[in-house]
Structure formats: structure tokens, C-alpha cells
Design an enzyme around this catalytic site. Structure first.
Site, PDB file in Angstrom:
ATOM      1  N   ASP A 104      19.385 -13.766  -2.748  1.00 45.24           N
ATOM      2  CA  ASP A 104      19.153 -15.061  -3.419  1.00 45.24           C
ATOM      3  C   ASP A 104      18.034 -15.835  -2.705  1.00 45.24           C
ATOM      4  O   ASP A 104      16.949 -15.290  -2.526  1.00 45.24           O
ATOM      5  CB  ASP A 104      20.463 -15.857  -3.502  1.00 45.24           C
ATOM      6  CG  ASP A 104      21.453 -15.215  -4.469  1.00 45.24           C
ATOM      7  OD1 ASP A 104      21.015 -14.380  -5.291  1.00 45.24           O
ATOM      8  OD2 ASP A 104      22.653 -15.510  -4.400  1.00 45.24           O
ATOM      9  N   ASP A 161      20.141  -8.308  -2.798  1.00 45.34           N
ATOM     10  CA  ASP A 161      19.605  -9.510  -3.422  1.00 45.34           C
ATOM     11  C   ASP A 161      20.143 -10.695  -2.610  1.00 45.34           C
ATOM     12  O   ASP A 161      21.299 -11.073  -2.747  1.00 45.34           O
ATOM     13  CB  ASP A 161      20.125  -9.525  -4.868  1.00 45.34           C
ATOM     14  CG  ASP A 161      19.834 -10.812  -5.591  1.00 45.34           C
ATOM     15  OD1 ASP A 161      19.124 -11.663  -5.028  1.00 45.34           O
ATOM     16  OD2 ASP A 161      20.311 -10.944  -6.729  1.00 45.34           O
ATOM     17  N   LYS A 219      21.064 -21.443  -5.986  1.00 46.86           N
ATOM     18  CA  LYS A 219      20.188 -20.956  -7.058  1.00 46.86           C
ATOM     19  C   LYS A 219      20.966 -20.773  -8.365  1.00 46.86           C
ATOM     20  O   LYS A 219      22.211 -20.840  -8.405  1.00 46.86           O
ATOM     21  CB  LYS A 219      19.505 -19.645  -6.652  1.00 46.86           C
ATOM     22  CG  LYS A 219      20.377 -18.524  -6.113  1.00 46.86           C
ATOM     23  CD  LYS A 219      21.338 -17.862  -7.078  1.00 46.86           C
ATOM     24  CE  LYS A 219      20.714 -17.202  -8.261  1.00 46.86           C
ATOM     25  NZ  LYS A 219      20.318 -15.820  -8.009  1.00 46.86           N
ATOM     26  N   ARG A 252      10.493 -12.479  -3.349  1.00 50.06           N
ATOM     27  CA  ARG A 252      10.546 -12.471  -4.817  1.00 50.06           C
ATOM     28  C   ARG A 252       9.893 -13.746  -5.344  1.00 50.06           C
ATOM     29  O   ARG A 252      10.295 -14.848  -4.987  1.00 50.06           O
ATOM     30  CB  ARG A 252      12.007 -12.384  -5.245  1.00 50.06           C
ATOM     31  CG  ARG A 252      12.274 -12.697  -6.697  1.00 50.06           C
ATOM     32  CD  ARG A 252      13.654 -12.192  -7.058  1.00 50.06           C
ATOM     33  NE  ARG A 252      14.238 -12.909  -8.176  1.00 50.06           N
ATOM     34  CZ  ARG A 252      15.452 -12.657  -8.635  1.00 50.06           C
ATOM     35  NH1 ARG A 252      16.238 -11.736  -8.045  1.00 50.06           N
ATOM     36  NH2 ARG A 252      15.925 -13.327  -9.650  1.00 50.06           N
ATOM     37  N   HIS A 302       9.061 -11.362 -10.757  1.00 53.43           N
ATOM     38  CA  HIS A 302      10.105 -11.366 -11.773  1.00 53.43           C
ATOM     39  C   HIS A 302       9.610 -12.021 -13.046  1.00 53.43           C
ATOM     40  O   HIS A 302       8.748 -12.898 -13.010  1.00 53.43           O
ATOM     41  CB  HIS A 302      11.333 -12.108 -11.241  1.00 53.43           C
ATOM     42  CG  HIS A 302      12.604 -11.686 -11.926  1.00 53.43           C
ATOM     43  ND1 HIS A 302      12.714 -10.552 -12.667  1.00 53.43           N
ATOM     44  CD2 HIS A 302      13.838 -12.270 -11.959  1.00 53.43           C
ATOM     45  CE1 HIS A 302      13.943 -10.426 -13.133  1.00 53.43           C
ATOM     46  NE2 HIS A 302      14.655 -11.473 -12.718  1.00 53.43           N
ATOM     47  N   SER A 342      23.030  -6.259  -6.264  1.00 51.21           N
ATOM     48  CA  SER A 342      22.702  -7.360  -7.167  1.00 51.21           C
ATOM     49  C   SER A 342      23.599  -8.574  -6.966  1.00 51.21           C
ATOM     50  O   SER A 342      24.830  -8.463  -6.966  1.00 51.21           O
ATOM     51  CB  SER A 342      22.838  -6.858  -8.614  1.00 51.21           C
ATOM     52  OG  SER A 342      22.994  -7.952  -9.487  1.00 51.21           O
ATOM     53  N   GLY A 343      22.962  -9.731  -6.839  1.00 55.29           N
ATOM     54  CA  GLY A 343      23.737 -10.973  -6.705  1.00 55.29           C
ATOM     55  C   GLY A 343      24.496 -11.272  -7.978  1.00 55.29           C
ATOM     56  O   GLY A 343      25.659 -11.689  -7.940  1.00 55.29           O
ATOM     57  N   LEU A 344      23.833 -11.032  -9.112  1.00 53.64           N
ATOM     58  CA  LEU A 344      24.497 -11.269 -10.396  1.00 53.64           C
ATOM     59  C   LEU A 344      25.750 -10.395 -10.508  1.00 53.64           C
ATOM     60  O   LEU A 344      26.840 -10.856 -10.837  1.00 53.64           O
ATOM     61  CB  LEU A 344      23.532 -10.957 -11.547  1.00 53.64           C
ATOM     62  CG  LEU A 344      24.158 -10.922 -12.950  1.00 53.64           C
ATOM     63  CD1 LEU A 344      24.684 -12.286 -13.342  1.00 53.64           C
ATOM     64  CD2 LEU A 344      23.149 -10.426 -13.987  1.00 53.64           C
ATOM     65  N   ASP A 351      26.705 -16.753 -10.869  1.00 54.80           N
ATOM     66  CA  ASP A 351      25.589 -16.367 -10.002  1.00 54.80           C
ATOM     67  C   ASP A 351      24.889 -17.643  -9.506  1.00 54.80           C
ATOM     68  O   ASP A 351      23.689 -17.815  -9.693  1.00 54.80           O
ATOM     69  CB  ASP A 351      24.638 -15.456 -10.810  1.00 54.80           C
ATOM     70  CG  ASP A 351      23.571 -14.808  -9.938  1.00 54.80           C
ATOM     71  OD1 ASP A 351      23.714 -14.854  -8.697  1.00 54.80           O
ATOM     72  OD2 ASP A 351      22.603 -14.260 -10.500  1.00 54.80           O
ATOM     73  N   GLU A 410      14.300 -14.997  -2.924  1.00 58.29           N
ATOM     74  CA  GLU A 410      13.481 -15.565  -3.999  1.00 58.29           C
ATOM     75  C   GLU A 410      13.097 -17.006  -3.664  1.00 58.29           C
ATOM     76  O   GLU A 410      13.867 -17.715  -2.996  1.00 58.29           O
ATOM     77  CB  GLU A 410      14.245 -15.483  -5.327  1.00 58.29           C
ATOM     78  CG  GLU A 410      15.539 -16.266  -5.360  1.00 58.29           C
ATOM     79  CD  GLU A 410      16.479 -15.827  -6.492  1.00 58.29           C
ATOM     80  OE1 GLU A 410      16.897 -14.645  -6.499  1.00 58.29           O
ATOM     81  OE2 GLU A 410      16.802 -16.655  -7.360  1.00 58.29           O
ATOM     82  N   ASN A 426      20.864 -18.057 -11.856  1.00 56.91           N
ATOM     83  CA  ASN A 426      20.270 -16.795 -12.293  1.00 56.91           C
ATOM     84  C   ASN A 426      18.999 -17.064 -13.095  1.00 56.91           C
ATOM     85  O   ASN A 426      18.931 -17.997 -13.898  1.00 56.91           O
ATOM     86  CB  ASN A 426      21.277 -16.006 -13.143  1.00 56.91           C
ATOM     87  CG  ASN A 426      20.737 -14.638 -13.503  1.00 56.91           C
ATOM     88  OD1 ASN A 426      19.967 -14.489 -14.454  1.00 56.91           O
ATOM     89  ND2 ASN A 426      21.106 -13.643 -12.712  1.00 56.91           N
ATOM     90  N   SER A 427      18.005 -16.220 -12.872  1.00 58.18           N
ATOM     91  CA  SER A 427      16.683 -16.452 -13.463  1.00 58.18           C
ATOM     92  C   SER A 427      16.698 -16.428 -14.988  1.00 58.18           C
ATOM     93  O   SER A 427      15.768 -16.951 -15.619  1.00 58.18           O
ATOM     94  CB  SER A 427      15.701 -15.400 -12.953  1.00 58.18           C
ATOM     95  OG  SER A 427      15.685 -15.420 -11.560  1.00 58.18           O
TER      96      SER A 427
HETATM   97  C1  SPV Z   1      20.252  -9.848  -9.685  1.00 62.20           C
HETATM   98  O1  SPV Z   1      20.459  -8.698 -10.030  1.00 62.20           O
HETATM   99  O2  SPV Z   1      21.128 -10.576  -9.264  1.00 62.20           O
HETATM  100  C2  SPV Z   1      18.928 -10.383  -9.767  1.00 62.20           C
HETATM  101  C3  SPV Z   1      18.045  -9.907 -10.810  1.00 62.20           C
HETATM  102  O3  SPV Z   1      18.621 -11.272  -9.046  1.00 62.20           O
HETATM  103  S1  SPV Z   1      18.196 -10.977 -12.096  1.00 62.20           S
HETATM  104  O4  SPV Z   1      19.535 -11.077 -12.500  1.00 62.20           O
HETATM  105  O5  SPV Z   1      17.309 -10.442 -13.095  1.00 62.20           O
HETATM  106  O6  SPV Z   1      17.684 -12.293 -11.632  1.00 62.20           O
HETATM  107 MG    MG Z   2      20.106 -12.254  -8.243  1.00 66.65          MG
END
Ligand code: SPV
Ligand code: MG
Length: 566
Positions: free
Chosen positions: A83, A81, A116, A155, A186, A42-44, A54, A110, A118-119
Site C-alpha cells: 500500500d 503490495d 489508502k 508504484r 498503474h 495483493s492488498g485487495l 482495502d 504506492e 483501492n485504485s
Molecule cells: C492489489 O492487488 O491490491 C493492488 C492492485 O493494489 S489494484 O487492486 O489494481 O490496485
Molecule cells: Mg493494493
């Protein structure tokens, strides 16, 4: 099956698969041990674990480093991930090649812009990438991979950015055309309506992946019903560890102690286990040279030493203080200073007074008829592996122990060639006759023992035995056998000292090497030796004399000499 193929089969098979988030080598290991088949890099979580946002604040090569630790420490595949792919199509090509080379099984990119966000942070305001440009990035990634099983997931962020189902489908379709192996759709909604609507329209045109962080109470059966290929539990180990760390830090902070948390946290051995300490221990066996047989020391501290007069009323002479501490402590320190740490002590007379820390004790009978070898027999278990036997009333320079240990002989003793200058010629001592005069022996000559005698007037004496006998593992076994034979008739041990043992070893045809020195030791036999011994640390003795009482008095050259104990 390689990791990329494992990941590919997880998303393409009929059964729903699960990927669990990890953000470093340790959490990746925990994911694998929990039973998961694949890891979500996970990027986050990785950025949060690094303490940055993130927002591509960590560079992609920094992320790569983390992924390498995760891949090295696990055997299940990692879908990272990626990004937005960290740049344009060209960066994407390089990213894919580097991910492959670090053992990562796939990447998800994505359709947003670099850098980017975070979504879940103000998703509606996030611009989407131009679809064609994103398709080019996917194609470039496809062409760059060496392993055709390396997975590339596209994504779709259309729902996050506030676009509708039609745009989501249009983009997903284009991304599949461009070669994406799967679509991750997502959503930041609390309900899975929009992703399920997408799934219904999508009709399994390619594997579909969901991240139900926000719609977490969706029953897993619903994912199956909608033909989802895999779900990603995207950040739960990170969040769990944050809670645990916050609680623990607070508890320790307010208690200013560890007790309140000790039972709530894993043991240090669990940490070692997760790090794979066992594997290293096994590898050491395989690759390191066999450990040297580390010599231990056996110190004889069982005798009172009547000659010490009042100094030994309540303690054996090994515990008489010289220079502010017991002789035995000096001996232990000298052995330790040359790396001999396993120190065993035979005690007997006033044994309770012999209790220095860090030593192993054997208790010998103090019956008068028994002597040194009987005392040794109480410590027979020591006679396996290399061993230095030493009297408990000698002070000596550390090189003496080093030289004995370095000897390759099965038996080795140290003698003092200065024996004639001993002040007290009437004291009990052992004298040695060698096969050549050690004083005239050259560097290359080895000197061997012929016999040990108690009479200083004997002909041909080369030196005084200083009370050290070094045994190799083989030598120790031979000695043990001799002592065991003697023990079968315990009466025969009455009055048998180490001199007898040395002579017996020679009589049995074994060779005892003789090393020599001139001085560099003191045999503390009498109260006066205790004074002599203080030369080793004269200043400390003077200081301690001032604050201590008289412990003994002896006559010396017509004077009454008072001896203080610190
Ligand atoms: C992550 O886990 O970094 C993701 C998923 O990209 S989210 O945080 O839901 O965007
Ligand atoms: Mg991410």
C-alpha cells in the site's frame, strides 16, 4: 539463490515475467504449483479474504502474519503490495525489516496517502502523496533492508488520480533517483494506451511493471513489445474462489444435501496434499519414537458349547446374550476399552450368527476331530506382532488385558488363584503349576509356568488358567512355527488344545510368565454360567427378562430353571 535474488532477477532480466496473486498460504501454494515464478501479495485480496475493505482496515502486522504463512508454504518469492508503506518513512523502515525477516522478497509502495483506497474505487478523487516525502520513504526503505537484493518497487498512481503522462514520468524519474528498483505504472483504463505511452517514454530506464486488471484483453505480446519487465495478475484467484464458493454454498443450501457438489469440488485428500500432510507423515517416521507394537486380540468363538443347552442351538456360545448383548460383544468392548482395537475372531459353529461390526473374522472347520489349535491355525496370519489369544466365552475385568499387554515376556498367561471356589468343579478347566506360589510372590517376583493340566485333583496346582495367552512379536512367531509344524501332519492336531500348545512352548525351553488374579472373571461354560454372567449387568438382564421369551431350561438343584434371551 535466495527469494529476494530470484525476484530481482525476474524483474531485471530481458524476458517478460509474471506474478500471480495469492492471499493466504493455500492460494500461494496453488500459485507455485501452477508454475508461476513469483507471487503478488495483493492488498485487495488479502483484505477481502479477511472480510475487510482495502482501506488499511487490516493492520500491517495482520498482513505480515498472512505473508508469513504464504512464505513458509512456498519456495518462490513474494512481492507484497505494501500500500502506501502504512505510515511515514519510519514505519516504512520497520515494515521492510519485518518483511525481510518473514521471508518476503520485496515490497511495492504506492504514492498515495495513508489510509489508502483501492485504485479502482473513485481513483480520480484520490490525492497523491507529496513526491519528496514519497522519495524519502523509498530511501528509508532502501537503507533499512539487510539483503541488498530485497526489491523495492515504486508504484506511480498519477494516471489513477487523473494526472497526465508528464506527472507520471516526473514522479517515476524521482522515485528511481530515490532508489526504487522498479516502477509499477498503474491505470484503471480499459485500454493500455496510457501505460504503453508511459513505457515508450520511459525507455526501460528501470524495470516497468503493469497490472492489467482493467485492460485484461491486451495481448501478452503487446507487453513484450513495450519492453515490460513483469505483469501482475492481481486478484484472479480471489475472484475465482469467490465464484466457486458462492455457487457451492447456494447449491448445498437449496439441495440440503452434498451430492450435487461432490463431483465439482476437490477431495479432502487434495486438501491434505496441499497442506503437506505427506511431509508430516515422513517427519513422524524420523522424529517420533517407533510406534509400539500394538497388540491385537484373537478371540476363539468357534465352539458351540453344548453345555449351554438350547441357548446354543443357533449360535456358538460366544454369541449367547448376557446382560443384553452377546458375550463376544462384551469381550470386544473390554479389549477396546484398553486400546486393543484390532480384534480378530475365529468362528466355526453357526458362523453366520457371528457378525458383530468392527471385527475381522476367520472361519475354522467345525469337524469334531479338530480342536482349539486347529481353529487357531485358520488365523495363522495373526501370529505376527504382539497378540492376545482369548476364549470367546469369558467375561473379565479390563485390567486383566492391560496387565497382559504390559508384560515384557514373550509368553504370558493369566491365572485365577481362587480356582478352588469354582462352583462347578466338574466343568472343563485347565490348571496351572508354577515355579512358585503366585499368592506368596512379592511385587518383585516373577512367576513362571511349569505345566498346565486338566485334572483338578493333581498335586501342586496354583491356579486355573483363565484362557488368556499374550504373545510378544517374538512369541507369536514361535507359536506360529509350532502350529505350522503340527499342521504338516494335520491328524496330529486332533484334540490338541491350547493347553497342549502351552506345554509345548515350555518343553521347547521358552518361559511363560504367569500373572495372577483372584476372581474378576467368569468362564461361561454352562447355561447357569450365563445366569451368573448376568451379575455383571444384572439390572439390564432383569429388564430384558421382562420383554423376552424363554430360550432354554435346565435343571439346577432340583429346580427347573428357565432362561430368557433378550
Ligand atoms: C492489489 O492487488 O491490491 C493492488 C492492485 O493494489 S489494484 O487492486 O489494481 O490496485
Ligand atoms: Mg493494493
Amino acid at each position: 539463490m535466495g527469494k529476494a535474488s530470484q525476484l530481482r532477477s525476474l524483474i531485471t532480466r530481458d524476458e517478460l515475467g509474471f506474478l500471480m496473486e495469492a492471499h493466504n498460504g493455500l492460494s500461494a501454494k496453488i500459485v507455485e504449483e501452477a508454475g508461476f515464478e513469483a507471487i503478488w501479495g495483493s492488498g485487495l485480496s488479502m483484505s477481502a479474504a479477511m472480510g475487510v475493505r482495502d482501506n488499511n482496515e487490516a493492520t500491517w502486522t495482520q498482513v505480515l502474519e498472512v505473508l508469513e504463512f504464504m512464505a513458509d508454504h512456498t519456495s518462490i518469492p513474494i512481492l507484497v503490495d505494501g500500500d502506501t508503506g502504512y505510515g511515514d518513512f519510519n514505519t516504512m523502515r520497520r515494515v521492510v525489516r519485518k518483511l525481510e525477516s518473514r521471508g518476503v522478497a520485496g515490497v511495492c509502495i504506492e504514492d498515495k496517502l495513508f489510509p489508502k483506497t483501492n485504485s479502482f474505487i473513485n481513483g480520480a478523487s484520490q490525492p497523491l502523496a507529496p513526491m519528496d516525502e514519497f522519495c524519502g520513504k523509498l530511501k528509508a526503505g532502501n537503507d533499512a533492508r539487510n539483503d541488498p537484493d530485497f526489491v523495492i518497487v515504486a508504484r506511480v498512481e498519477a494516471f489513477i488520480a487523473g494526472w497526465g503522462l508528464a506527472e507520471a514520468l516526473r514522479r517515476a524519474e524521482a522515485y528511481c533517483e530515490a532508489g526504487a528498483d522498479a516502477i509499477l505504472i498503474h491505470s484503471a483504463r480499459r485500454h493500455p494506451d496510457e501505460v504503453f505511452a508511459f513505457a515508450r517514454e520511459w525507455q526501460r530506464r528501470s524495470p516497468l511493471i503493469l497490472v492489467p486488471t482493467k485492460y485484461y484483453n491486451t495481448p501478452t505480446a503487446a507487453f513484450r513489445q513495450h519492453g515490460i519487465a513483469a505483469v501482475i495478475w492481481a486478484n484472479h484467484l480471489l475472484r475465482a474462489s469467490i465464484r466457486a464458493m458462492q455457487r457451492t454454498a447456494k447449491e448445498i443450501y437449496s439441495a440440503q444435501a452434498l451430492t450435487p457438489v461432490e463431483d465439482k469440488i476437490v477431495t479432502v485428500s487434495e486438501v491434505f496434499r496441499l497442506q503437506g500432510a505427506d511431509e508430516l507423515a515422513e517427519a513422524e517416521q524420523r522424529y517420533l519414537p517407533a510406534p509400539q507394537d500394538e497388540a491385537k486380540a484373537l478371540i476363539l468363538a468357534y465352539a458351540r458349547g453344548e453345555e449351554m443347552a438350547e441357548l446354543t442351538v443357533d449360535r456358538p456360545k460366544a454369541m449367547v446374550h448376557i446382560g443384553g448383548q452377546p458375550i463376544l460383544q462384551h469381550i470386544a468392548e473390554t479389549f477396546r476399552s484398553v486400546g486393543v482395537k484390532d480384534l480378530r475372531v475365529v468362528r466355526g459353529y453357526e458362523k453366520e450368527s457371528v457378525s458383530l461390526d468392527g471385527l475381522t473374522y476367520y472361519d475354522a472347520s467345525t469337524e469334531e476331530k479338530f480342536d482349539e489349535v486347529f481353529a487357531l491355525s485358520s488365523a495363522l496370519e495373526c501370529f505376527s506382532g504382539a497378540l492376545v489369544v482369548c476364549y470367546g466365552d469369558v467375561l473379565f475385568r479390563k485390567f486383566i488385558v492391560s496387565e497382559l499387554i504390559d508384560s515384557k515376556a514373550d509368553f504370558c498367561v493369566m491365572i485365577d488363584v481362587n480356582w478352588r471356589s469354582s462352583r462347578n468343579r466338574n466343568r472343563y478347566a485347565d490348571y496351572v503349576i508354577c515355579d512358585r506360589d503366585p499368592v506368596t510372590a512379592t511385587f518383585y517376583d516373577e512367576v513362571w509356568l511349569k505345566s498346565v493340566l486338566s485334572d483338578a485333583a493333581s498335586e501342586g496346582i496354583h491356579g486355573e488358567w483363565m484362557g488368556f495367552l499374550k504373545l510378544s512379536a517374538k512369541g507369536a512367531t514361535i507359536c506360529r512355527t509350532i502350529i505350522e509344524q503340527w499342521l504338516q501332519r494335520p491328524e496330529s492336531l486332533a484334540g490338541v488344545d491350547i493347553r497342549g500348545l502351552l506345554n509345548r512352548i515350555v518343553e521347547e525351553g521358552h518361559r511363560i510368565q504367569v500373572l495372577s488374579t483372584a476372581g474378576n472373571w467368569i468362564d461361561c461354560d454352562s447355561a447357569l454360567d450365563a445366569i451368573d454372567g448376568s451379575e455383571f449387568t444384572w439390572l439390564r438382564v432383569r429388564r430384558s427378562l421382562k420383554r423376552s421369551g424363554v430360550a432354554a431350561s435346565v435343571w439346577f438343584r432340583g429346580y427347573r430353571v428357565l432362561i430368557w434371551r433378550p
